[in-house]
Scaffold this active site. Structure first.
Site, mmCIF file in Angstrom:
data_model
loop_
_atom_site.group_PDB
_atom_site.id
_atom_site.type_symbol
_atom_site.label_atom_id
_atom_site.label_comp_id
_atom_site.label_asym_id
_atom_site.label_seq_id
_atom_site.Cartn_x
_atom_site.Cartn_y
_atom_site.Cartn_z
ATOM 1 N N VAL A 60 2.177 -51.510 3.203
ATOM 2 C CA VAL A 60 1.866 -52.472 2.137
ATOM 3 C C VAL A 60 3.088 -53.010 1.426
ATOM 4 O O VAL A 60 3.004 -54.032 0.735
ATOM 5 C CB VAL A 60 0.888 -51.862 1.091
ATOM 6 C CG1 VAL A 60 -0.454 -51.556 1.716
ATOM 7 C CG2 VAL A 60 1.507 -50.648 0.413
ATOM 8 N N SER A 136 -6.127 -47.822 -12.056
ATOM 9 C CA SER A 136 -6.215 -46.412 -12.454
ATOM 10 C C SER A 136 -6.487 -46.305 -13.945
ATOM 11 O O SER A 136 -6.156 -47.206 -14.726
ATOM 12 C CB SER A 136 -4.893 -45.698 -12.137
ATOM 13 O OG SER A 136 -4.869 -44.383 -12.655
ATOM 14 N N TYR A 149 3.976 -44.466 -12.410
ATOM 15 C CA TYR A 149 2.603 -44.746 -12.007
ATOM 16 C C TYR A 149 1.874 -45.554 -13.077
ATOM 17 O O TYR A 149 1.185 -46.546 -12.765
ATOM 18 C CB TYR A 149 1.878 -43.438 -11.734
ATOM 19 C CG TYR A 149 0.535 -43.580 -11.064
ATOM 20 C CD1 TYR A 149 0.448 -43.932 -9.728
ATOM 21 C CD2 TYR A 149 -0.644 -43.334 -11.756
ATOM 22 C CE1 TYR A 149 -0.783 -44.048 -9.091
ATOM 23 C CE2 TYR A 149 -1.876 -43.436 -11.136
ATOM 24 C CZ TYR A 149 -1.943 -43.792 -9.810
ATOM 25 O OH TYR A 149 -3.170 -43.900 -9.187
ATOM 26 N N LYS A 153 0.438 -49.320 -12.448
ATOM 27 C CA LYS A 153 -0.992 -49.599 -12.528
ATOM 28 C C LYS A 153 -1.326 -50.549 -13.677
ATOM 29 O O LYS A 153 -2.263 -51.360 -13.573
ATOM 30 C CB LYS A 153 -1.776 -48.289 -12.659
ATOM 31 C CG LYS A 153 -1.755 -47.436 -11.393
ATOM 32 C CD LYS A 153 -2.338 -48.170 -10.191
ATOM 33 C CE LYS A 153 -2.498 -47.266 -8.981
ATOM 34 N NZ LYS A 153 -3.111 -47.968 -7.830
#
Length: 263
Positions: A60, A136, A149, A153
């Site tokens: 990706v 998330s 993270y 997100k």
């Protein structure tokens, strides 16, 4: 076969939420394409579903790989109707200690991968199609040691809104889901840290972890005619965990290390 969604591309479809989504969409009659970094796993999963299901290896973070995926699917199956991006990684660490390599790896997969998904979907989707990005709980709730993270997100959530605005003239809807703690290969490491999963659940009003099927059902809704007037939305699927406190992962890991070093 569903008239609204004939061809569905599931990125990260060989495990976890992606696999549950691939199963659900196959059951409703879609032609499902399982795309995954693990090409062998994608092939195995496609064989399990049978029928017109196909498998593709994809990275990706690589635009050539993503371009090839969407071009190949269009050649094999015709115009794409649904795209779901479930790819993700997490490299915990406090901002003072996190390496640049871990920051980049997390942001590249979670945010750049989502951008490339949207870009290629915009190029190949049939008008009135649908895109769902798996964001998330951490897109809206900060966590110590989760800086990369959380940032990635949160970026996915804003990307969802911008994409929804830009693709709306073609009737293409772009939405996101915000899972809380769900038992998947991505979260397996958390189960190895004593007390961490229990702390997640203590801070989840509905009192349990999620399942991949919980998330897949909502993705199925978002990509159906029932959500035909919904775009730019991010649905919280976390048992109410966004109303409480995120666990201190760094402290839990430190406690584990301390206990391991005790004679």
């Amino acid at each position: 076969m569903s008239p609204e969604h004939t061809v569905a591309v599931i990125i990260g479809g060989a495990s976890g939420i992606g696999w549950a989504t691939a199963q659900l969409m196959t059951e409703r009659g879609d032609t499902v394409v399982i795309a995954d970094l693990d090409g062998d796993a994608a092939t195995t999963r496609a064989a399990e579903l049978g029928g017109a299901t196909s498998a593709h290896q994809v990275q990706v973070t690589d635009e050539t790989s993503m371009r090839t995926l969407f071009d190949t699917v269009t050649t094999q199956h015709g115009p794409i109707d649904t795209v779901v991006d479930c790819a993700g990684i997490s490299r915990p660490g406090t901002l003072a200690d996190l390496s640049l390599a871990d920051w980049k790896a997390t942001v590249d997969v979670c945010l750049t991968g989502a951008f490339l998904t949207v870009r290629e979907a915009a190029r190949t989707l049939r008008d009135n199609g649908s895109v769902v990005l798996v964001a998330s709980l951490n897109g809206r709730q900060p966590g110590i040691g989760m800086g990369a993270y959380c940032s990635a997100k949160a970026g996915v959530l804003m990307l969802t809104e911008v994409a929804a605005m830009e693709l709306a003239p073609r009737g293409i809807r772009v939405n996101a889901v915000n899972p809380g703690f769900v038992h998947t290969p991505l979260t397996h490491g958390a189960t190895l840290v004593p007390g961490l999963v229990e702390e997640y659940i203590e801070n989840t009003p509905l009192g349990r972890a999620g399942t991949p099927g919980d998330i897949a059902q909502t993705i199925g809704f978002l990509t159906s005619a029932a959500a035909g007037w919904m775009t730019g939305a991010a649905l919280d699927l976390n048992g109410g965990a966004h109303t409480k406190r995120y666990p201190d992962i760094v402290a839990r890991i430190a406690d584990m290390a301390s206990t391991a070093g005790t004679p």
